[in-house]
Design an enzyme around this catalytic site. Structure first.
Site, PDB file in Angstrom:
ATOM      1  N   ARG A 191      -0.014 -10.296 -15.264  1.00 38.52           N
ATOM      2  CA  ARG A 191      -1.477 -10.289 -15.085  1.00 38.52           C
ATOM      3  C   ARG A 191      -2.152 -11.424 -15.844  1.00 38.52           C
ATOM      4  O   ARG A 191      -3.173 -11.947 -15.395  1.00 38.52           O
ATOM      5  CB  ARG A 191      -2.050  -8.937 -15.514  1.00 38.52           C
ATOM      6  CG  ARG A 191      -1.676  -7.881 -14.506  1.00 38.52           C
ATOM      7  CD  ARG A 191      -2.324  -6.574 -14.766  1.00 38.52           C
ATOM      8  NE  ARG A 191      -2.426  -5.843 -13.521  1.00 38.52           N
ATOM      9  CZ  ARG A 191      -2.712  -4.558 -13.440  1.00 38.52           C
ATOM     10  NH1 ARG A 191      -2.940  -3.871 -14.536  1.00 38.52           N
ATOM     11  NH2 ARG A 191      -2.803  -3.964 -12.275  1.00 38.52           N
ATOM     12  N   GLY A 234       1.004  -0.110  -4.069  1.00 38.02           N
ATOM     13  CA  GLY A 234       1.987   0.959  -4.263  1.00 38.02           C
ATOM     14  C   GLY A 234       3.343   0.444  -4.683  1.00 38.02           C
ATOM     15  O   GLY A 234       3.479  -0.649  -5.209  1.00 38.02           O
ATOM     16  N   LYS A 282       4.092  10.110   0.831  1.00 40.97           N
ATOM     17  CA  LYS A 282       3.241  11.038   1.581  1.00 40.97           C
ATOM     18  C   LYS A 282       2.402  10.398   2.677  1.00 40.97           C
ATOM     19  O   LYS A 282       1.868   9.312   2.489  1.00 40.97           O
ATOM     20  CB  LYS A 282       2.283  11.721   0.609  1.00 40.97           C
ATOM     21  CG  LYS A 282       2.970  12.663  -0.340  1.00 40.97           C
ATOM     22  CD  LYS A 282       1.950  13.213  -1.298  1.00 40.97           C
ATOM     23  CE  LYS A 282       2.512  14.364  -2.099  1.00 40.97           C
ATOM     24  NZ  LYS A 282       1.507  14.891  -3.007  1.00 40.97           N
TER      25      LYS A 282
HETATM   26  P1  AMP Z   1       4.035   5.458  -2.735  1.00 44.64           P
HETATM   27  O1  AMP Z   1       3.567   5.421  -4.145  1.00 44.64           O
HETATM   28  O2  AMP Z   1       3.218   6.285  -1.827  1.00 44.64           O
HETATM   29  O3  AMP Z   1       4.287   4.061  -2.197  1.00 44.64           O
HETATM   30  O4  AMP Z   1       5.439   6.234  -2.754  1.00 44.64           O
HETATM   31  C1  AMP Z   1       6.555   5.667  -3.340  1.00 44.64           C
HETATM   32  C2  AMP Z   1       7.586   6.698  -3.636  1.00 44.64           C
HETATM   33  O5  AMP Z   1       8.045   7.314  -2.456  1.00 44.64           O
HETATM   34  C3  AMP Z   1       8.784   6.094  -4.309  1.00 44.64           C
HETATM   35  O6  AMP Z   1       8.890   6.586  -5.614  1.00 44.64           O
HETATM   36  C4  AMP Z   1       9.955   6.569  -3.446  1.00 44.64           C
HETATM   37  O7  AMP Z   1      11.049   6.977  -4.190  1.00 44.64           O
HETATM   38  C5  AMP Z   1       9.367   7.725  -2.685  1.00 44.64           C
HETATM   39  N1  AMP Z   1      10.125   7.994  -1.466  1.00 44.64           N
HETATM   40  C6  AMP Z   1      10.477   7.137  -0.515  1.00 44.64           C
HETATM   41  N2  AMP Z   1      11.262   7.735   0.396  1.00 44.64           N
HETATM   42  C7  AMP Z   1      11.414   9.023   0.027  1.00 44.64           C
HETATM   43  C8  AMP Z   1      12.149  10.147   0.553  1.00 44.64           C
HETATM   44  N3  AMP Z   1      12.849  10.037   1.668  1.00 44.64           N
HETATM   45  N4  AMP Z   1      12.085  11.296  -0.115  1.00 44.64           N
HETATM   46  C9  AMP Z   1      11.370  11.395  -1.248  1.00 44.64           C
HETATM   47  N5  AMP Z   1      10.673  10.377  -1.789  1.00 44.64           N
HETATM   48  C10 AMP Z   1      10.691   9.199  -1.172  1.00 44.64           C
END
Ligand code: AMP
Length: 395
Positions: A35, A353, A197
């Site tokens: 940063r 993310g 999610k």
């Molecule tokens: P986000 O912060 O919404 O981008 O979510 C990222 C997280 O989603 C990461 O920590 C991944 O490990 C998790 N993730 C990705 N694929 C899966 C899965 N098939 N089952 C559970 N968690 C997942």
């Protein structure tokens, strides 16, 4: 709107809002200088023109109190190292010491005000506090993309007290990257959305559909879509109450002529850990007791082709649990395909993310066109929201 290069800062005292909310270890040593490095070109431009710089940033969440560990004095040496100029830190934010030091600042000098969030007025966006900040300098630059989605005194409210103001180089690059994906893009445009999610990405999907040709859905959120279509997902992560929404998204995509790619095969595991037993199954035939943790080889072959044929790529969210080495293959393969497309002239943006964490972990930062520095701010931009830090500059 004028950009940084339209101005000369000779003899000007320039207030620059940066985002130096850097990670620190238990001894308060800075562990990642990304940063600070990102704001360096803007700071140097002002200094090289013959101006002086007053840096403003927050660090951590002191919630309006003076918290010793969150003092910017702990990061001053690192900031000095990175920008190559000794940075002096004021004892307060807009108090006597800050005023005195700002008054005595000479061309070529750099002053950093104390942690903005030591004052509760910062997050409240309080007018008088913003005015007091503004009185310390005679030009305002906002280069804090990571905080641009907050309507705080130093990121938004302050702008109205300046006739002379502009974005810094970092802000400019971030905004141009979003524009290049959502507005001035070359086709085919492919968005890869992953992460845990559907609920946290729904507004993003909704907003980007009109701008993309291909939508790749991976990661944990894919199982909600597969279940909605009647598939068996075993013990995979799912949002039961979002299956109708998933079907609506698919319908909307069809109406917008967007091709949606869901996983065809999946690497499933009998437990949520790196050492779990695993096998590859069809994505709609996941047995009970097993959960999907990565996309399978057939899916990767198909997706790599789609990505490599794209001219514009947006990547938000990993397609598997990349933190577990044994289930990181899919996310790595996506990064490989983006690297190949980028080599062939595509514009690729990674942001918002955990895909940024994945890109850093696998050392792909220099292999894509742009990696965003702002998680929340990038997500809100992709959701189509006007960032308060941007809107304030345009008024
Ligand atoms: P986000 O912060 O919404 O981008 O979510 C990222 C997280 O989603 C990461 O920590 C991944 O490990 C998790 N993730 C990705 N694929 C899966 C899965 N098939 N089952 C559970 N968690 C997942």
């Amino acid at each position: 709107m004028k950009t940084l290069n339209d101005f000369n800062f000779k003899d000007k005292k320039v207030l620059i809002r940066v985002d130096f909310n850097v990670p620190q270890d238990k001894d308060l040593k800075v562990t990642d200088t990304t940063r600070i490095e990102s704001a360096k070109p803007t700071i140097l431009k002002v200094l090289e023109d013959g101006g002086s710089v007053i840096l403003m940033t927050h660090l951590g969440r002191p919630k309006g109190k003076k918290v010793g560990e969150m003092s910017l004095k702990h990061i001053a040496d690192k900031v000095s190292d990175v920008i190559g100029v000794v940075v002096e830190v004021a004892d307060d934010v807009v108090g006597e010491d800050a005023k005195e030091k700002a008054k005595n600042l000479k061309p070529g000098g750099v002053l950093m005000l104390e942690n903005l969030r030591f004052r509760e007025e910062e997050e409240q966006g309080e007018e008088n506090f913003a005015k007091q900040l503004a009185e310390l300098g005679d030009f305002y630059i906002n280069d804090a993309f990571g905080t641009a989605h907050r309507e705080h005194a130093s990121t938004a409210v302050i702008a109205k007290y300046f006739k002379d103001k502009c974005f810094g180089y970092l802000m400019q690059k971030e905004l141009e990257a979003i524009d290049k994906v959502l507005k001035n893009s070359d086709s085919p445009v492919t968005a890869i959305l992953g992460g845990a999610k559907v609920s946290s990405k729904i507004t993003v999907i909704d907003n980007i559909l009109p701008a993309v040709d291909n939508l790749i859905i991976g990661g944990g959120m894919a199982y909600t879509f597969i279940k909605a279509q009647g598939g068996n997902i075993g013990n995979s992560i799912v949002e039961e109450d979002k299956t109708d929404l998933a079907l609506k998204i698919l319908k909307k995509a069809e109406e917008e002529n967007v091709k949606v790619y869901l996983p065809i095969d999946i690497v499933v595991a009998d437990d949520f850990n790196n050492g779990a037993d695993s096998k590859v199954v069809k994505s709609n035939e996941i047995p009970d007791g097993w959960q999907g943790l990565d996309v399978g080889p057939e899916t990767l072959e198909k997706l790599s082709k789609v990505i490599e044929e794209s001219k514009t790529i947006l990547w938000n969210g990993p397609v598997g649990v990349f933190e577990f080495e044994n289930f990181a293959k899919g996310t790595k393969a996506i990064a490989d395909a983006i690297e190949n497309a980028t080599k062939n002239g595509a514009f690729s943006l990674v942001g918002g993310g955990d895909s940024v964490a994945a890109v850093k972990q696998f050392n792909y930062e220099d292999k894509v066109s742009y990696v965003s520095t702002g998680g929340g701010a990038m997500l809100e931009s992709l959701e189509g929201k006007k960032l308060p830090g941007v809107a304030a500059m345009e008024n």
